[in-house]
Design an enzyme around this catalytic site. Structure first.
Site, PDB file in Angstrom:
ATOM      1  N   HIS A  98       0.822  -1.205   0.000  1.00  0.00           N
ATOM      2  CA  HIS A  98       0.000   0.000   0.000  1.00  0.00           C
ATOM      3  C   HIS A  98       0.858   1.258   0.000  1.00  0.00           C
ATOM      4  O   HIS A  98       0.467   2.274  -0.576  1.00  0.00           O
ATOM      5  CB  HIS A  98      -0.959  -0.006   1.185  1.00  0.00           C
TER       6      HIS A  98
ATOM      7  N   HIS B  13      -4.045  -6.126 -10.654  1.00  0.00           N
ATOM      8  CA  HIS B  13      -2.723  -5.534 -10.404  1.00  0.00           C
ATOM      9  C   HIS B  13      -1.737  -5.869 -11.527  1.00  0.00           C
ATOM     10  O   HIS B  13      -0.969  -5.010 -11.961  1.00  0.00           O
ATOM     11  CB  HIS B  13      -2.165  -6.037  -9.063  1.00  0.00           C
TER      12      HIS B  13
END
Length: 414
Positions: free
Chosen positions: A256, A388
């Site tokens: 993150h 992703h």
């Protein structure tokens, strides 16, 4: 007709445009069986077959609409029909017909499994809707309109410039938890919605969340707190007893930090002179901290999943999405700064992806590796997520703004 993407020079030293394009198409090919007979997107196993024993998730369905919407914009055969079929699940099976909004997941019969209304899932519905609108998919415009209305009414707190995280099914009250993961994906969705609709108020909302992240990064030496109470006070000990929770892990989440480093630069490029101060400096801080804490720190290459607040690894398994975000963040910082070091790092992590994560036998990427870089399934069994990895193949080839769907559409029309 296939549309190559070549709007800006790709990052030097790493994979060239042709390799990235081929890898993107290989990933999309893996997911071709994703449409669930109930509606929405199925959880895919290691071979790309639908695992019908698992629920249909709103976040996975939305991500698949997004990636196959991108495939449609690229002219990848069959992508538009897959995205449209998954989108239909968001309009029917996964939508709550009684109270509005979207369930977290439903079973094979369409009954809700997760009734909680989560900002995380709703942000991805907005991302899916915006990509579908740009791709011209049927039913996209009313879905996006409904998703943005629900988000503004239920999740966006305009007085604070922040988001609520969860509600009960009937929207009687928000639950007390607040989280940075849903905030992060709200920023991503807001940038995409603003680009797809031309409503710049969405970009301004994203900027308000980013200001909070700038302050948090400075206060915590680049290790972002993930969990908060209802007054947005950090809860640094949440889930210490369940550190590998897939959505609310204890400690700082390395991936993150990398993802925020990238998103802050997309926001800066989108807003230009009106962007909040400190976005580039914070991007560097988050990136450097994540790399120092997470990369190759325990005797084997790869990024650890989480660390404690001193930077000591907690969960050492390697998640595919973290490596994908690392390559993308490094490419984004290289594009923003021109500094060669970021390009070299991106190339190093692509080498890791090719050697350890990319599955040339069964397709896609291994979603999770153990500390010896062998396939594992502790947190993420199967290969349910293309989001992703597909984005990692696109971001090095595109400008920092607009957001992905709009950028791919512009490139395809050039």
């Amino acid at each position: 007709m296939s549309h190559p993407i070549s709007s800006t020079p790709s990052v030097p030293f790493g994979p060239d445009d042709a390799w990235l394009d081929a890898e993107c198409r290989r990933l999309l090919d893996f997911g071709r069986r994703v449409v669930h007979p109930t509606g929405g997107a199925a959880w895919l196993d290691d071979d790309g077959a639908p695992d019908l024993s698992r629920p249909v998730h709103t976040w996975i369905t939305s991500r698949m609409v997004h990636v196959f919407g991108l495939g449609a914009l690229m002219g990848v055969e069959g992508s538009a029909s897959i995205a449209t079929a998954a989108l239909a699940g968001l309009r029917t099976t996964l939508r709550d017909p009684e109270h509005g909004g979207w369930f977290g997941s439903v079973d094979a019969g369409g009954a809700p499994v997760e009734e909680t209304k989560a900002c995380y899932a709703h942000a991805f519905v907005m991302l899916a809707g915006s990509t579908a609108v740009v791709a011209g998919l049927p039913g996209a415009a009313p879905l996006l309109e409904e998703a943005t209305d629900v988000f503004l009414e239920r999740f966006w707190d305009d007085s604070l410039g922040r988001v609520a995280d969860e509600w009960d099914r009937a929207w009687t009250a928000p639950l007390p938890y607040r989280g940075l993961n849903s905030s992060m994906h709200s920023v991503e969705a807001m940038l995409a919605v603003g680009d797809a609709t031309g409503d710049r108020a969405w970009h301004d909302r994203a900027a308000r969340i980013a200001e909070m992240v700038v302050d948090l990064a400075a206060a915590h030496e680049g290790r972002l707190p993930e969990h908060f109470g209802p007054d947005w006070s950090p809860d640094l000990e949440l889930n210490r007893d369940r550190p590998d929770d897939p959505f609310k892990p204890y400690g700082a989440t390395v991936g993150h930090g990398l993802e925020w480093a990238r998103l802050l630069l997309h926001l800066e490029a989108t807003l230009g002179d009106s962007a909040p101060a400190g976005l580039l400096d914070t991007s560097r801080l988050l990136f450097d901290r994540a790399v120092a804490d997470g990369w190759d720190v325990d005797g084997a290459p790869g990024f650890v999943y989480t660390t404690d607040w001193s930077g000591e690894p907690v969960v050492r398994t390697r998640m595919h999405w973290v490596a994908a975000e690392a390559t993308a963040a490094a490419a984004t910082l290289h594009r923003r700064t021109g500094e060669e070091g970021f390009a070299l790092q991106s190339a190093e992590w692509w080498d890791y992806v090719v050697e350890h994560l990319r599955d040339t036998e069964r397709g896609s990427w291994h979603h999770e590796l153990d500390t010896a870089n062998q396939p594992a399934a502790t947190v993420w069994p199967g290969k349910p997520d293309l989001y992703h990895a597909v984005q990692a193949t696109l971001l090095p080839r595109l400008p920092l703004a607009p957001s992905l769907a709009s950028a791919v559409a512009l490139s395809a029309s050039a």
